[in-house]
Design a protein around this motif. Structure first.
Motif, mmCIF file in Angstrom:
data_model
loop_
_atom_site.group_PDB
_atom_site.id
_atom_site.type_symbol
_atom_site.label_atom_id
_atom_site.label_comp_id
_atom_site.label_asym_id
_atom_site.label_seq_id
_atom_site.Cartn_x
_atom_site.Cartn_y
_atom_site.Cartn_z
ATOM 1 N N GLU A 1 -6.906 9.523 -11.532
ATOM 2 C CA GLU A 1 -7.495 9.010 -10.292
ATOM 3 C C GLU A 1 -8.201 10.146 -9.555
ATOM 4 O O GLU A 1 -7.767 11.295 -9.604
ATOM 5 C CB GLU A 1 -6.397 8.461 -9.380
ATOM 6 N N SER B 1 -0.080 7.802 -2.681
ATOM 7 C CA SER B 1 -1.021 7.762 -3.815
ATOM 8 C C SER B 1 -2.311 7.031 -3.470
ATOM 9 O O SER B 1 -3.321 7.195 -4.145
ATOM 10 C CB SER B 1 -0.371 7.075 -5.014
ATOM 11 N N GLY B 2 -2.287 6.200 -2.433
ATOM 12 C CA GLY B 2 -3.457 5.398 -2.094
ATOM 13 C C GLY B 2 -3.599 4.167 -2.978
ATOM 14 O O GLY B 2 -4.596 3.455 -2.905
ATOM 15 N N ARG C 1 -8.442 8.708 -1.264
ATOM 16 C CA ARG C 1 -8.488 8.301 -2.668
ATOM 17 C C ARG C 1 -9.716 7.444 -2.867
ATOM 18 O O ARG C 1 -9.970 6.526 -2.074
ATOM 19 C CB ARG C 1 -7.240 7.506 -3.042
ATOM 20 N N VAL D 1 -9.924 5.159 0.580
ATOM 21 C CA VAL D 1 -8.866 4.909 1.560
ATOM 22 C C VAL D 1 -8.185 6.238 1.895
ATOM 23 O O VAL D 1 -7.954 7.062 1.003
ATOM 24 C CB VAL D 1 -7.861 3.861 1.022
ATOM 25 N N PHE E 1 0.851 -1.186 0.000
ATOM 26 C CA PHE E 1 0.000 0.000 0.000
ATOM 27 C C PHE E 1 0.888 1.237 0.000
ATOM 28 O O PHE E 1 1.771 1.369 0.844
ATOM 29 C CB PHE E 1 -0.918 0.019 1.230
ATOM 30 N N LEU F 1 -11.780 4.523 -4.168
ATOM 31 C CA LEU F 1 -11.424 3.177 -4.640
ATOM 32 C C LEU F 1 -12.500 2.596 -5.546
ATOM 33 O O LEU F 1 -12.225 1.809 -6.438
ATOM 34 C CB LEU F 1 -11.230 2.231 -3.442
#
Lengths: 86, 357
Positions: free
Chosen positions: B204, A28-29, B225, B239, A24, B227
């Motif tokens: 993203e 950036s996630g 972010r 997340v 992880f 998901l």
């Protein structure tokens, strides 16, 4: 063997790497799944080992030739850079 | 502080969930709440009403479109019955009403934390691009249009696809002129004009929920972010992350806009150049705000602390790597609930005598 160049990222703060190869990236996630070789290489990079040391360790750990170990290492670097991990 | 009665709007948590339910959950997350959590709904089928154990009392209030005079009259009526100490509006469309009745609310002893007029105007979808241009904040090229000619001009300038957005809600990606016209009509018939058209940036999606105090000081930020997205582009899983670049950009935006209260900054990370582009500023908590409680930076709870007059120092960064996944479920309720809401416009839960269902 030439050493490798990577972005200076703080492995301890910016990544969580599980023993199963789940990675992880806290910045950036994004998440990644590493195979055994990838996990092995990334950990060695995190320990700031140089290219020769890492290739040598791959050779011993996975019982492959030095040439094969070097190819795997270089391919991993290319992919990891492409994904922004290194 | 925990003995305050907190009223929260935006209780409909369906496919495009309102933030009221997660705001209530966040407040309750910090342990036993001795005051009341009061839900202010617009419709007897606002789903959060039926989430047993969350709200102590529910009251239906008029839609903002019925005018702030009616909203105020209803709140006054509720306040006479059950004292409201703090009110947290959570919907874009009601914010103007609450800002206009703020003096009367404060006179009644109801405290709110709302942005000022100029900040709210600056973040509106129609003028946000001007703000970004002025302060050198990356933003997709944008046109504010009032007719079909504007669509043609936008297509000529941006190419396909383009993003067609309403002033308040709704956004669609159009891949042809005809599609853009359909979305123009669809959005304008519900939300009116103007329509905002933007170039499509691929990348993203990231959000940062922020909370500023009465003086515009940023007290807490939770970056996330996305998901998983619904077809409407709503985050269904996310997340928490810790990206200094994103947090610094958020600080810069909030500093320039002089924000008070909660807001959600929406970004796209351009896959071509890796830069964050500001897409929108939503003037409220987002529907995923319960994640802030899970990540140790409980922004709704902190908002109540600020509103109640407590001096709050900026919070430590949230824990990164905490995930939320939204989950739709069915709730079973007695007919009495609906009967009470329909006939009296209110529902008082007696938590100690709940019926077995």
């Amino acid at each position: 063997m030439e050493n490798y160049e990577i972005n200076q990222r703080n492995f301890e703060e910016e990544f969580t790497i599980s023993p199963n190869g789940f990675l992880f990236d806290h910045v950036s996630g994004l998440t990644y799944t590493l195979n055994k070789t990838g996990l092995f290489i990334l950990r060695r990079i995190g320990e700031k080992k140089n290219a020769s040391e890492i290739v040598m360790e791959i050779t011993e750990k996975f019982e492959v030739s030095q040439e094969r170990a070097n190819v795997d290492f270089q391919e991993f670097l290319v992919q990891a850079k492409e994904f922004g991990v290194l | 502080m925990k003995n305050l009665n907190v009223a929260i709007t935006g209780l409909h948590a369906a496919d495009s969930p309102a933030p009221g339910v997660p705001v209530a959950r966040s407040i309750l997350h910090e342990g036993k709440w001795e005051g009341k959590i009061i839900g202010l709904g617009y419709d007897s089928f606002d789903t959060g009403i039926y989430d047993k154990g969350l709200f102590d009392e529910i009251y239906l209030i008029p839609y903002p479109s019925e005018g702030e005079f009616n909203v105020l009259a209803r709140i006054r009526q509720i306040h006479q019955k059950t004292k409201i100490d703090v009110l947290i509006p959570t919907l874009d469309a009601e914010l103007n009403s609450f800002m206009r009745i703020r003096p009367e609310l404060e006179e009644m002893g109801i405290k709110v934390l709302l942005p000022n007029d100029s900040s709210l105007k600056m973040r509106s979808k129609a003028v946000l691009s001007n703000f970004c241009e002025k302060y050198d904040i990356p933003f997709p090229r944008t046109k504010v249009i009032f007719d079909y000619a504007g669509i043609s001009q936008a297509i000529e300038d941006f190419g396909f696809p383009i993003v067609v957005k309403g002033s308040f809600y709704d956004a669609y990606i159009a891949y042809s002129y005809n599609e853009a016209v359909i979305y123009f009509n669809k959005i304008s018939s519900v939300w009116g004009l103007p329509i905002v058209v933007q170039e499509m940036i691929k990348g993203e999606e990231y959000d940062v929920c922020c909370l500023s105090d009465f003086h515009g000081k940023v007290i807490g930020k939770v970056p996330m972010r996305k998901l998983r997205l619904t077809p409407k582009g709503k985050a269904w899983a996310g997340v928490t992350i810790l990206d200094k670049e994103l947090l610094e950009l958020s600080d810069k935006i909030l500093e320039r806009i002089h924000w008070n209260g909660p807001c959600e900054l929406e970004f796209l990370k351009n896959e071509k150049n890796g830069k964050y582009y500001l897409i929108e500023i939503n003037p409220r908590f987002p529907a995923w705000i319960y994640l802030s409680a899970g990540a140790g930076t409980n922004l709704p709870y902190t908002a109540v602390r600020i509103i109640s007059g407590e001096h709050v120092e900026p919070l430590a960064p949230c824990k990164s790597g905490v995930i939320f996944v939204r989950h739709a479920t069915d709730m079973i309720c007695p007919l009495d609930y609906l009967e009470s809401l329909t006939t009296k416009g209110e529902l008082i839960f007696n938590k100690s005598e709940e019926k077995e269902l």
